[in-house]
Design a protein around this motif. Structure first.
Motif, mmCIF file in Angstrom:
data_model
loop_
_atom_site.group_PDB
_atom_site.id
_atom_site.type_symbol
_atom_site.label_atom_id
_atom_site.label_comp_id
_atom_site.label_asym_id
_atom_site.label_seq_id
_atom_site.Cartn_x
_atom_site.Cartn_y
_atom_site.Cartn_z
ATOM 1 N N ILE A 1 0.845 -1.293 -0.045
ATOM 2 C CA ILE A 1 0.010 -0.022 -0.020
ATOM 3 C C ILE A 1 0.758 1.351 0.046
ATOM 4 O O ILE A 1 1.713 1.263 0.999
ATOM 5 N N ILE A 2 0.455 2.072 -0.933
ATOM 6 C CA ILE A 2 1.278 3.476 -1.130
ATOM 7 C C ILE A 2 0.160 4.576 -0.605
ATOM 8 O O ILE A 2 -1.006 4.298 -1.455
ATOM 9 N N HIS A 3 0.588 5.309 0.239
ATOM 10 C CA HIS A 3 -0.385 6.481 0.614
ATOM 11 C C HIS A 3 -0.054 7.823 -0.055
ATOM 12 O O HIS A 3 1.244 8.074 -0.204
ATOM 13 N N ILE A 4 -0.650 8.407 -0.673
ATOM 14 C CA ILE A 4 -0.561 9.872 -1.243
ATOM 15 C C ILE A 4 -1.531 10.655 -0.707
ATOM 16 O O ILE A 4 -2.644 10.636 -0.588
ATOM 17 N N ILE A 5 -0.814 11.982 -0.103
ATOM 18 C CA ILE A 5 -1.741 12.932 0.682
ATOM 19 C C ILE A 5 -1.000 14.418 -0.022
ATOM 20 O O ILE A 5 0.180 14.465 0.126
ATOM 21 N N ASP A 6 -1.956 15.350 -0.386
ATOM 22 C CA ASP A 6 -1.619 16.601 -0.793
ATOM 23 C C ASP A 6 -0.367 16.341 -1.990
ATOM 24 O O ASP A 6 0.666 17.155 -1.813
ATOM 25 N N GLY A 7 -0.511 15.372 -2.990
ATOM 26 C CA GLY A 7 0.556 15.290 -3.970
ATOM 27 C C GLY A 7 1.911 14.811 -3.556
ATOM 28 O O GLY A 7 2.569 14.537 -4.540
ATOM 29 N N MET A 8 1.831 14.163 -2.319
ATOM 30 C CA MET A 8 3.202 13.576 -1.911
ATOM 31 C C MET A 8 3.090 12.106 -1.376
ATOM 32 O O MET A 8 2.030 11.975 -0.671
ATOM 33 N N ILE A 9 3.912 11.415 -1.656
ATOM 34 C CA ILE A 9 3.819 10.070 -1.049
ATOM 35 C C ILE A 9 4.446 9.971 0.207
ATOM 36 O O ILE A 9 5.568 10.419 0.257
ATOM 37 N N THR A 10 3.522 9.729 1.358
ATOM 38 C CA THR A 10 4.030 9.804 2.627
ATOM 39 C C THR A 10 4.207 8.549 3.251
ATOM 40 O O THR A 10 4.947 8.776 4.317
ATOM 41 N N GLU A 11 3.959 7.498 2.720
ATOM 42 C CA GLU A 11 4.166 6.206 3.692
ATOM 43 C C GLU A 11 4.028 5.237 2.537
ATOM 44 O O GLU A 11 3.223 5.016 1.608
ATOM 45 N N GLU A 12 4.944 4.280 2.588
ATOM 46 C CA GLU A 12 4.889 3.179 1.794
ATOM 47 C C GLU A 12 5.319 1.816 2.487
ATOM 48 O O GLU A 12 6.133 1.874 3.219
ATOM 49 N N GLY A 13 4.789 0.635 1.977
ATOM 50 C CA GLY A 13 5.157 -0.583 2.859
ATOM 51 C C GLY A 13 4.392 -1.604 2.660
ATOM 52 O O GLY A 13 3.429 -1.627 1.823
ATOM 53 N N SER A 14 4.546 -2.851 3.065
ATOM 54 C CA SER A 14 3.381 -3.920 2.923
ATOM 55 C C SER A 14 2.250 -3.757 3.650
ATOM 56 O O SER A 14 1.995 -2.745 4.300
ATOM 57 N N LYS A 15 1.357 -4.326 3.287
ATOM 58 C CA LYS A 15 -0.093 -4.148 3.958
ATOM 59 C C LYS A 15 0.045 -4.042 5.478
ATOM 60 O O LYS A 15 -0.484 -3.732 6.331
ATOM 61 N N GLU A 16 0.740 -5.459 5.795
ATOM 62 C CA GLU A 16 0.995 -5.731 7.424
ATOM 63 C C GLU A 16 1.531 -4.548 7.952
ATOM 64 O O GLU A 16 0.895 -3.961 8.951
ATOM 65 N N GLY A 17 2.390 -3.830 7.375
ATOM 66 C CA GLY A 17 3.200 -2.534 8.114
ATOM 67 C C GLY A 17 1.976 -1.359 7.964
ATOM 68 O O GLY A 17 1.851 -0.692 8.965
ATOM 69 N N ALA A 18 1.181 -1.342 6.980
ATOM 70 C CA ALA A 18 0.366 -0.152 6.698
ATOM 71 C C ALA A 18 -0.740 -0.140 7.849
ATOM 72 O O ALA A 18 -1.492 0.560 8.176
ATOM 73 N N ASP A 19 -1.278 -1.385 8.210
ATOM 74 C CA ASP A 19 -2.399 -1.952 8.971
ATOM 75 C C ASP A 19 -2.209 -1.657 10.390
ATOM 76 O O ASP A 19 -2.881 -1.791 11.465
ATOM 77 N N GLU A 20 -0.765 -1.549 10.836
ATOM 78 C CA GLU A 20 -0.611 -1.530 12.108
ATOM 79 C C GLU A 20 -1.046 -0.306 12.813
ATOM 80 O O GLU A 20 -0.879 0.874 12.233
#
Length: 230
Positions: free
Chosen positions: A211-230
């Motif tokens: 999962i890659i998160h994008i907010i206000d035109g910038m990628i803010t966080e990137e990682g596996s779904k396990e990491g993103a769900d914590e």
């Protein structure tokens, strides 16, 4: 590597104002990955999708698709690239209402100059692949929302593209149909199809392997779904 975007900026001119939409976005996707790009409305995710899908060009930055520098391509070359290398799945299906499921799926092949007999065979095989082998002659009005999206996925896959781009693919579906469509994406990915999916829905995004998160035109966080769900 199938996708390699480096230092992507995208700005739009509104009257005398310059509006930045993407701000120094870098993104790499390996062949066979299943990636969700997640962000709220106005985050820039659709603009990023349009650049990945060669529907738009960035203001600056570099973009390689399967090792090719696509930003050097002229409009006709970009159009050919979209036809042969990228499959698109949209929220609203974009099916031709008077055409059968088979004819809808065969459409990209006719644009690619494939002969009629082969078009029918490949379209029928694509519909079989998405579980609609018995619905080849049905028109969109005779199909449920989930079945329409399956037709759209078959159409996206019929040219054996390098990458499947899905923009809010379950947005117009009820929860049961949406779950079936997500299961179909998972099985296509297990077959080796590279999938990049745009969504604002965490439940949908959690089905991807990254999962890659994008907010206000910038990628803010990137990682596996396990990491993103914590």
């Amino acid at each position: 590597m199938i996708l390699n975007l480096q230092n992507i900026f995208k700005e739009y001119q509104q009257d005398k104002l310059v509006v930045p939409v993407l701000k120094d976005v870098s993104l790499q996707v390996e062949e066979g990955e299943y990636v969700a790009i997640m962000g709220p409305s106005g985050s820039g995710k659709t603009t990023l999708m349009n650049i990945i899908g060669c529907l738009d060009k960035p203001t600056s930055g570099t973009y390689e698709l399967a090792g090719e520098d696509v930003l050097k391509y002229k409009d006709k070359e970009m159009s050919d690239l979209r036809l042969k290398r990228i499959g698109f799945v949209f929220q609203s299906f974009h099916l031709m209402p008077r055409q059968s499921a088979l004819e809808n799926v065969a459409l990209p092949l006719s644009y690619a100059g494939v002969k009629k007999k082969e078009r029918k065979e490949r379209a029928a095989a694509a519909l079989e692949r998405v579980g609609l082998g018995e619905r080849v002659d049905f028109k969109p009005t005779q199909l449920s929302g989930g079945q329409k999206q399956r037709v759209a996925i078959a159409r996206a896959m019929v040219n054996n593209p390098k990458i499947l781009l899905a923009d809010e693919p379950t947005g117009a579906l009820d929860s049961k149909s949406g779950k079936q469509i997500m299961e179909l994406f998972e099985s296509l990915n297990e077959e080796g199809v590279t999938i990049v999916m745009i969504t604002h829905d965490r439940t949908i995004a959690s089905k991807a392997k990254r999962i890659i998160h994008i907010i206000d035109g910038m990628i803010t966080e990137e990682g596996s779904k396990e990491g993103a769900d914590e």
